[in-house]
Write a protein that holds these residues in place. Sequence first.
Motif, PDB file in Angstrom:
ATOM      1  N   THR A   1       0.843  -1.208   0.000  1.00 35.32           N
ATOM      2  CA  THR A   1       0.000   0.000   0.000  1.00 35.32           C
ATOM      3  C   THR A   1       0.874   1.253   0.000  1.00 35.32           C
ATOM      4  N   CYS A   2       2.071   1.140   0.548  1.00 39.34           N
ATOM      5  CA  CYS A   2       2.983   2.287   0.606  1.00 39.34           C
ATOM      6  C   CYS A   2       3.881   2.382  -0.622  1.00 39.34           C
TER       7      CYS A   2
ATOM      8  N   LYS B   1      -5.934  -1.777  -6.020  1.00 38.42           N
ATOM      9  CA  LYS B   1      -6.994  -2.643  -5.506  1.00 38.42           C
ATOM     10  C   LYS B   1      -6.379  -3.957  -5.052  1.00 38.42           C
ATOM     11  N   PHE B   2      -6.704  -4.372  -3.822  1.00 36.83           N
ATOM     12  CA  PHE B   2      -6.111  -5.571  -3.237  1.00 36.83           C
ATOM     13  C   PHE B   2      -7.146  -6.695  -3.159  1.00 36.83           C
TER      14      PHE B   2
ATOM     15  N   TYR C   1       1.277   0.230   7.748  1.00 37.07           N
ATOM     16  CA  TYR C   1       1.308   0.547   6.321  1.00 37.07           C
ATOM     17  C   TYR C   1      -0.060   1.037   5.841  1.00 37.07           C
ATOM     18  N   ILE C   2      -1.112   0.259   6.134  1.00 33.80           N
ATOM     19  CA  ILE C   2      -2.449   0.632   5.673  1.00 33.80           C
ATOM     20  C   ILE C   2      -2.901   1.926   6.333  1.00 33.80           C
TER      21      ILE C   2
ATOM     22  N   PRO D   1      -5.639   4.363   4.288  1.00 30.63           N
ATOM     23  CA  PRO D   1      -6.542   4.150   5.439  1.00 30.63           C
ATOM     24  C   PRO D   1      -7.951   3.711   5.038  1.00 30.63           C
ATOM     25  N   GLY D   2      -8.375   4.030   3.823  1.00 37.45           N
ATOM     26  CA  GLY D   2      -9.717   3.643   3.385  1.00 37.45           C
ATOM     27  C   GLY D   2      -9.740   2.342   2.604  1.00 37.45           C
TER      28      GLY D   2
END
Length: 760
Positions: free
Chosen positions: A571-572, A581-582, A601-602, A607-608
């Motif tokens: 994510t970073c 998209k995960f 990390y999230i 965060p969303g």
Amino acid sequence: MSSTDSSAVPDQPSAGRNRLVLIVYTAAIFVSALLLFSVQPLFTKMVLPRLGGSPAVWSVAMVFFQSLLLGGYGYAHYLIQIANRRVAVAVHLLLLVAALLSLPLSIASGWGEPPTSGYAFWLLGLFAVSIGLPFFALAGNNPLLQAWFFRTGHPSGPDPYFLYASSNIGSFLALLSYPVLLEPMFTLRWQNLIWTGGYSLLVILIAACAVLLLRSPVMVAADVPAKDADAAPPPWILRARWIFLAAVPSGLLIAVTAHISTDVAAAPLLWVLPLSLYLLTWVLVFQSRPLLPHQWMLRLQPLAIAGVVVLLAIGGEQNLLLTLGGHQLCFFVIAMACHGELARTRPAAKYLTGFYVALSFGGMVGGLFAGLIAPFTFSWVAEYPILLALAALCRPPGEERFARWSAWYWPILAALALALIAPSYLDGKFMSWLDTYRVWMIGAVGVLAALLALGLNADRWKIFATVVVALVLIRAYPADKGRVETVRSFFGVHKIVMTPHGQYHVLMHGTTIHGAQKFQNDDGSPVTGRPEPITYYHKDGGIGQAITSIRERKGGALRVAVIGLGAGTLTCASEPGESWKFFEIDQTMVDTARDPRYFSYIKNCEPGLKPVIGDARLTFAKEPDGAYDLIIVDAYSSDAIPIHLATEEAMAIYKDKLAPQGAVAMHVSNRHLELVSVIVGIADANDLKSWVYNEDPKRDDEYIFATEVVVSAREEADVGALASSEDWALTDPDERQRAWTDDYSNVLGAVWRRLRHREE
């Protein structure tokens, strides 16, 4: 004697007829066992893609097979009670024919996509409606045919247990041949057709057995050997012991399989190795002259238990031979000791079916504990050490010898435990002493077990106590320094390791690091700002270079799909304005990555984030075509690979979802399997070119590791500067190697290639 009594007195069977009876019954039991145990890896492999290739699929499958085996044995037990042999024969033949009409094997309609929870029970239902009938029919054959054989009047009838060995030889050969011959040579479709043909042959053989039985004179009391006729029914305490002796190795079978398959692959190769050894023990213990005497196995059993304790304490997962060979050799000895006790205490032939019901019930109990109860009860794989300790109680009561040695036993054990516990109350700077204490503990357990095995003290409760102390201490003082927390789900056990002083938080699945984050600098100050991706995702590594190259080639914001969340590290790797998209199958993994106590990390970068939950082959296929500039596939469970994400059909899905100049990056770092050639092969089958990265930055102390990455794209221009980089090599497929498909894979070949590359 009157003509009315003539049917009650059997004619003396001829040698030719006896030979025919023996051949036909042995062949039927052999083929039945061959089919019974070959269907297990065959059908489980068909089901595996539905749940992300999780090793737990096999554990649940074993619970189903063991439960239905109990049902089959119970069916045989009650069928043999029917006085009219023609009725009993007709019932069984009708069952076999009904099962034959349900073939070939297939997943029942309406069971294509699993639910979002309750996977184990969903799997049990899928197995039941898909193959329940043919498996149930097969499960009853072994005890039923042995009972029929006894009633044919054959001279070997009074002791038909040798046919059980024949059955297990068939099972053993079926399991060994599957990963070595069937899986590498035939597609799943052909395997299915071969199995169906074998089932048709079995129906003919059992019909022949029925004819031989019906043509045999009805046995009367005078025909039963005196020792059988006078044999008292087994007491309930003995029946309970049979159940316990069968339950422990059955549970250990699932625990050992889960332990080794977690770090290699959820594939038939690693399922059948422990199961083959398990069946081999049945073959050996029921021989009239056992190749491995039972007393030898009882002497070796404490050493085998100590061997597993040592393996659990020191690990050894970096060495495939040690991981596979060590655990399975010890398991074999423990199972031989347990099953040898069952063979030693087996009842007279007239109680045969009841004996098998007890065995199958014990097998089901052990399977339920290890496959269903333990995963929902414990946050770590506690079932393996628990069953290991219980194995000591499977020993027969032994006499106390060398009492002067025995008197010192408990003081030695107590002193050892106190010596190991004491350092936990000392200042933290002395905690390094624990490494030395661990070595003492391992050595002491080995010495005590050796003394017990040599007969200085054969008491099973002392072995049990020794093992429990050792396992508790291993659990209390794990090899990983720092604090460890565990999270368990259907898809495995995740460990979050906080290194001393909390400098790094490390996510592990099995023995493989899946992500890490640095929380403190070397000077003790906290790390601030946006977290830097490390482990396999560092900006200078294969994944990082691929992202940078595709971003520069596009010259704008990327649209990225990532299969596998891990600690949320990637994510970073995103930049403002980009769409990432995960896709993740395990909700507990999402919860762990979101928890700021473990990883941030999230929290800091996305965060969303709302990952798509479910198996990626099912969920990702629903994405719109041409949607992504880059697809990153990184969905391993420890070092185990979800094979269905590395097939020609899977790559076809990835290709469909790529934008016109998109690329697929697959992370294939693996200690045990050579996967680069697999990915290059499936990419070539979809007309994609592949570039391979394999570098070691020598920065393991910073949690930045060597990685193997394969990037596949339609044209060279699609991967940008990566195509001309010295770190990347354009790689052609191996023409001698068959591409993996949903219908074909060869894990054994991948293991062999990795071993061969290490030697070069």
